[in-house]
Every structure is written in structure tokens, then in C-alpha cells.
Design a protein around this motif. Structure first.
Motif, PDB file in Angstrom:
ATOM      1  N   ALA A  48       0.750  -5.106   9.456  1.00 28.46           N
ATOM      2  CA  ALA A  48      -0.274  -3.962   9.716  1.00 28.46           C
ATOM      3  C   ALA A  48       0.176  -2.598   9.318  1.00 28.46           C
ATOM      4  CB  ALA A  48      -0.810  -4.112  11.365  1.00 28.46           C
ATOM      5  N   ALA A  49      -0.851  -1.850   9.375  1.00 31.46           N
ATOM      6  CA  ALA A  49      -0.433  -0.468   8.855  1.00 31.46           C
ATOM      7  C   ALA A  49       0.240   0.183  10.120  1.00 31.46           C
ATOM      8  CB  ALA A  49      -1.794   0.611   8.795  1.00 31.46           C
ATOM      9  N   TYR A  50       1.236   0.922   9.635  1.00 34.64           N
ATOM     10  CA  TYR A  50       1.912   1.718  10.417  1.00 34.64           C
ATOM     11  C   TYR A  50       2.831   0.904  11.613  1.00 34.64           C
ATOM     12  CZ  TYR A  50      -0.498   5.529   8.351  1.00 34.64           C
ATOM     13  OH  TYR A  50      -1.134   6.243   7.525  1.00 34.64           O
ATOM     14  N   GLU A  74       0.834 -10.635   6.241  1.00 39.79           N
ATOM     15  CA  GLU A  74       0.302  -9.254   6.434  1.00 39.79           C
ATOM     16  C   GLU A  74       1.083  -8.420   7.442  1.00 39.79           C
ATOM     17  OE1 GLU A  74      -4.114  -6.757   7.154  1.00 39.79           O
ATOM     18  OE2 GLU A  74      -3.910  -8.594   6.743  1.00 39.79           O
ATOM     19  N   GLU A  97       0.721  -1.155   0.100  1.00 40.10           N
ATOM     20  CA  GLU A  97       0.005   0.047  -0.022  1.00 40.10           C
ATOM     21  C   GLU A  97       0.877   1.331  -0.075  1.00 40.10           C
ATOM     22  OE1 GLU A  97      -2.931  -0.502   3.213  1.00 40.10           O
ATOM     23  OE2 GLU A  97      -4.102  -1.795   2.210  1.00 40.10           O
ATOM     24  N   VAL A 114       0.993  -8.596   2.293  1.00 42.11           N
ATOM     25  CA  VAL A 114       0.282  -7.433   2.226  1.00 42.11           C
ATOM     26  C   VAL A 114       0.886  -6.469   3.183  1.00 42.11           C
ATOM     27  CG1 VAL A 114      -2.083  -6.242   2.685  1.00 42.11           C
ATOM     28  CG2 VAL A 114      -1.890  -8.650   1.482  1.00 42.11           C
ATOM     29  N   LEU A 115       1.569  -5.475   2.544  1.00 45.15           N
ATOM     30  CA  LEU A 115       2.118  -4.380   3.614  1.00 45.15           C
ATOM     31  C   LEU A 115       1.152  -3.385   3.441  1.00 45.15           C
ATOM     32  CD1 LEU A 115       4.498  -6.338   2.239  1.00 45.15           C
ATOM     33  CD2 LEU A 115       5.931  -4.442   2.630  1.00 45.15           C
ATOM     34  N   ARG A 116       0.557  -2.940   4.610  1.00 45.83           N
ATOM     35  CA  ARG A 116      -0.585  -1.884   4.830  1.00 45.83           C
ATOM     36  C   ARG A 116       0.259  -0.560   4.837  1.00 45.83           C
ATOM     37  NH1 ARG A 116      -4.886  -4.198   2.897  1.00 45.83           N
ATOM     38  NH2 ARG A 116      -5.374  -6.184   4.012  1.00 45.83           N
ATOM     39  N   GLN A 117      -0.607   0.298   4.803  1.00 48.38           N
ATOM     40  CA  GLN A 117      -0.061   1.699   4.487  1.00 48.38           C
ATOM     41  C   GLN A 117       0.873   2.245   5.774  1.00 48.38           C
ATOM     42  OE1 GLN A 117      -3.392   4.443   4.027  1.00 48.38           O
ATOM     43  NE2 GLN A 117      -1.957   6.536   4.251  1.00 48.38           N
ATOM     44  N   CYS A 149       3.675   1.129   7.072  1.00 46.04           N
ATOM     45  CA  CYS A 149       4.546   0.197   7.583  1.00 46.04           C
ATOM     46  C   CYS A 149       6.090   0.439   7.075  1.00 46.04           C
ATOM     47  CB  CYS A 149       4.135  -1.183   7.242  1.00 46.04           C
ATOM     48  SG  CYS A 149       4.191  -1.955   5.913  1.00 46.04           S
ATOM     49  N   VAL A 171       4.888   3.120   2.196  1.00 38.12           N
ATOM     50  CA  VAL A 171       5.686   2.396   2.932  1.00 38.12           C
ATOM     51  C   VAL A 171       7.351   2.284   2.412  1.00 38.12           C
ATOM     52  CG1 VAL A 171       6.159  -0.430   2.725  1.00 38.12           C
ATOM     53  CG2 VAL A 171       3.684   0.624   2.640  1.00 38.12           C
TER      54      VAL A 171
END
Length: 162
Positions: A145-147, A143, A111, A127-130, A132, A114
Motif C-alpha cells: 500500500a501507498a506510504y 501489493e 509507482e 505492485v509497490l504503491r506511491q 512505500c 518508492v
């Protein structure tokens, strides 16, 4: 099909292979593909889409496999590998390089905003969330998680006790 936005900068020393199966490779506006980056359509019919203002540094290897989507404002340090594909290996009667590929796990999604440190490996299904951060030397297969900050694999100092 290779689509490079006119405002993107791709080094003349980068190697982007065109697909024979119709895979789309797209580089967004103001993104940078540094020298010695290798983009290879292999292991599936997925597309590679790189968003805007994303930087991929020297020595990275990106396979298209089951698909690789990289968002906007992503920073990827040197020598990272993105492999949204897995070789088949179960048939002991045939060499691995003749067995093709396993079913995919959904490709790779990175996302926006990153940061991926040097020498990381990102595998199919990741899945690399926003927002991270993935520390240098990490292997990512699920996955993040975000941040969240993912620490790299620690290396022992010379003389350090076990």
C-alpha cells in the motif's frame, strides 16, 4: 529496442541487452543506471520502462518478463532483483530449463517516490504503491500500500536465543 533519454546517465559498466522479440527498454530523463546493473529481456514480451529521476544502484538485475514499470523518483539500492516471470516446472518428464514459462501475473509495477532497500527481490504480480518503503532483504510478491513501510527479513544476532 533500447531508448535512453539524453539526460539519463547509464554507466559504461552496465549491461543492457537488446531484445530479439521487440521488447522495449526505456530509461527516462535524469535517471541513473549504475555500474554492474544487468537488464535482460527474458521470460515474456513485456516492456521495461523506467521513469524520470530514478536511481538503480550497482548489482541490480532487471528481467523484462511480463513487464516492469518503474515510476519517477524511485530509489533502488544495490543488489536487488526484479523478476516479472516464473519458470514452468510441473512436467516431471522434462528438465525445468526446457519447460518455458508459466502464464504471467501482470508483471511488476513500481509507482512514484518508492524506496527499495538493498538485496530485495520483487516478483511477478508485485505492485509497490506511491511512497512505500521496502526494507533491505525483503521479498515482495503482492501489493504494498501507498506510504507503507515493509520491514526486511530479520536476521538473528550471534548468541541470540531462538
Amino acid at each position: 529496442m533500447i531508448i535512453i533519454h539524453p539526460d539519463a546517465r547509464v554507466s559504461a559498466l552496465a549491461d543492457i541487452e537488446d531484445s530479439v522479440r521487440g521488447t522495449r527498454i526505456e530509461v527516462g530523463a535524469r535517471s541513473v543506471i549504475d555500474s554492474f546493473v544487468k537488464i535482460k529481456p527474458a521470460g515474456g514480451n513485456g516492456d521495461l520502462v523506467i521513469g524520470e529521476r530514478t536511481v538503480i544502484n550497482s548489482g541490480c538485475v532487471l528481467y523484462t518478463g511480463q513487464g516492469l514499470r518503474i515510476g519517477n523518483d524511485v530509489a533502488i539500492a544495490a543488489n536487488c532483483t526484479f523478476a516479472p516471470v516464473n519458470h514452468a516446472y510441473q512436467d516431471k518428464s522434462r528438465p525445468i530449463n526446457q519447460q518455458g514459462f508459466l502464464p504471467g501475473k501482470g508483471g511488476i509495477v513500481i509507482e512514484d517516490d518508492v524506496w527499495i532497500g538493498a538485496n530485495c527481490v520483487v516478483l511477478d504480480g508485485a505492485v509497490l504503491r506511491q511512497g512505500c518503503v521496502v526494507g533491505a532483504g525483503s521479498v515482495v510478491r503482492g501489493e504494498v500500500a501507498a506510504y507503507t513501510i515493509v520491514a526486511g527479513n530479520p536476521v538473528r544476532q550471534i548468541g541470540e536465543r531462538h
